[in-house]
Design an enzyme around this catalytic site. Structure first.
Site, PDB file in Angstrom:
ATOM      1  N   CYS A 146       0.803  -1.153   0.131  1.00  0.00           N
ATOM      2  CA  CYS A 146      -0.022  -0.182   0.081  1.00  0.00           C
ATOM      3  C   CYS A 146       0.936   1.084   0.054  1.00  0.00           C
ATOM      4  CB  CYS A 146      -1.064  -0.014   1.333  1.00  0.00           C
ATOM      5  SG  CYS A 146       0.017   0.306   2.715  1.00  0.00           S
ATOM      6  N   MET A 147       0.430   2.454   0.370  1.00  0.00           N
ATOM      7  CA  MET A 147       1.204   3.433   0.428  1.00  0.00           C
ATOM      8  C   MET A 147       2.557   3.346   1.230  1.00  0.00           C
ATOM      9  SD  MET A 147      -0.117   7.257   0.701  1.00  0.00           S
ATOM     10  CE  MET A 147      -1.543   7.066  -0.109  1.00  0.00           C
TER      11      MET A 147
END
Length: 474
Positions: A26-27
């Site tokens: 994810c980020m």
């Protein structure tokens, strides 16, 4: 340590490539599903230079690396080290058993949250971009209405283009949700997208009118109407689709499978989805909005202040456990029902409280000459200002624990202000300064004030609670 060296070290201490079922990112996190938890050297993993923290949910490991680096390390793991991107079917029954046993250690609730996260995490960059473009388009439109900007020429084209880009995603969010839900539930992705498309089709209204389910005076109060149930309904519909498709696959002769399986699957699912799931999901969504309105949209300022403070103050523990992804359906329900999201701006204050706390710790670290901690804070603060809180959580406040609490207490003041001033967002995404453009024009300034309040309150509370000995010995 180079990114390649870091990736190799991470793979090594979690049991090697053979222990990894799949990897994604994810980020800020490398997300890995492993076969055997016993092969993971957790203490060694946490102490690797570049690893900011580790979160475990059963056999699902999240390794916090920070924005940008998480994607680079994941790509190296997959492209250069041969870590599988998607889980495959192994022929070793012992490995399968180990993976299943690991998954069983998770609670059902955590598995549901993990599924929701996996549906929406790939969409986060598009959600952010679409929200910013919609926010800028709305701002230009407001300034045009006030006569500040021209309604023809450059600004008109810019407003139309930004609206086109933002609407190109958010207008068809249900379809993207259907596709990603199909990936998680094991259905054909194209069929999942079709379920999402059905939910927003204009033909839903015609069907609703035919069966007397449409409210001509107040369309939104109809038992069945376009978008009824929102993405909650889409996820439920695709889950049902997956069950039906698998059941038909098992019984369908191979020669007819390609043609009849998708045909029958869609027919059966569509009937159940339109006439049962959408109305039921709509009832759930409407109830959720009503319940939230009592707290979030209260006209009583005392209720607004208390609820805003509590929500912002308690959000960091949710981020710590990875449960914040479970709020995405609520954001989407609010956006569909209210035309804006009020919960996200309040919770966004939690990251600002972290920033204030980190600045206070930096000043104390400077006094006691803790150069290592100063270096960590300097590296994590830019991401914190941009709304990515994990580097500060796992690199600074959580290891010290007390600042983790004081940051939340400070964030509560910003949350109270944002709730009191009824700030609304066009979408959701990072929670810092970059979130200002996704706020609705009339809310941008109050959102910024909320951030400033959280920065200041987080700083003050942390500075006067944390002692020099706490920082010196970190």
């Amino acid at each position: 340590m180079s990114n390649l060296e870091l990736a190799k070290k991470i793979v090594e201490v979690i049991g090697g490539k053979v222990n990894i079922v799949k990897a994604t990112n994810c980020m800020t996190r490398l997300r890995v599903t492993v076969k055997d938890l016993g092969l993971i050297k957790e203490d060694e993993l946490k102490n690797i230079d570049g690893v900011l923290g580790v979160v475990k949910n059963g056999n699902y490991i999240q390794i916090v690396l920070g924005p940008g680096k998480a994607k680079k390390i994941t790509d190296i793991c997959i492209d250069e080290l041969g870590v599988p991107r998607d889980s495959g079917v192994t022929e070793d029954w012992k490995e399968n058993k180990s993976a299943i046993k690991g998954a069983q250690k998770e609670s059902k609730f955590k598995r549901i949250i993990a599924t929701i996260a996996n549906i929406f995490i790939p969409l986060i960059p598009a959600i952010i971009a679409a929200g910013i473009f919609n926010g800028l388009a709305s701002l230009i439109s407001t300034l045009q209405g006030q006569g500040t900007l021209s309604t023809v020429g450059f600004w008109n084209v810019t407003q139309l283009l930004f609206s086109l880009i933002g609407g190109g995603f958010l207008g068809y969010f249900a379809i993207y949700t259907g596709i990603n839900s199909a990936k998680q539930f094991g259905a054909t992705e194209g069929l999942g997208g079709m379920i999402g498309a059905m939910s927003i089709s204009a033909n839903i209204v015609a069907l609703s009118q035919t069966f007397g389910l449409y409210n001509e005076e107040i369309p939104l109060n109809s038992i069945l109407t376009t978008g009824k149930g929102g993405i909650i309904g889409v996820i439920m519909g695709v889950y049902l689709l997956a069950k039906i498709e698998k059941a038909i696959h098992k019984r369908m002769p191979d020669v007819l499978d390609l043609i009849l399986t998708p045909l029958l699957t869609l027919l059966i699912t569509a009937i159940l989805f339109v006439f049962i799931i959408m109305p039921v999901a709509g009832f759930i969504s409407d109830g959720l909005v009503s319940a939230l309105s009592v707290i979030i949209n209260s006209s009583n300022p005392v209720v607004s202040i208390i609820s805003g403070y509590v929500l912002a103050a308690l959000f960091l523990p949710m981020v710590l456990l990875g449960l914040h992804h479970g709020l995405i359906p609520i954001y989407a329900v609010q956006l569909e029902a209210m035309g804006g999201v009020s919960l996200f701006p309040v919770l966004a204050m939690a990251g600002a409280g972290q920033v204030g706390a980190a600045i206070a710790i930096y000043l104390i670290a400077k006094k006691v000459h803790n150069d290592r901690l100063k270096k960590v804070i300097v590296g994590a603060l830019p991401a914190g200002f941009l709304g990515v809180g994990e580097p500060l959580i796992y690199g600074v406040t959580l290891p010290m624990f007390k600042p983790f609490i004081t940051a939340g207490l400070g964030a509560g003041f910003g949350g109270a202000y944002v709730m009191l001033t009824h700030v609304l967002a066009n979408s959701w995404g990072p929670s810092g300064l970059v979130a200002i453009p996704i706020m609705q024009p009339q809310s941008m300034l109050n959102f910024f004030f909320g951030l400033c309040i959280s920065y200041i309150a987080g700083f003050i509370i942390t500075y006067f609670v944390i002692k020099e000995e706490d920082v010196k010995n970190v």
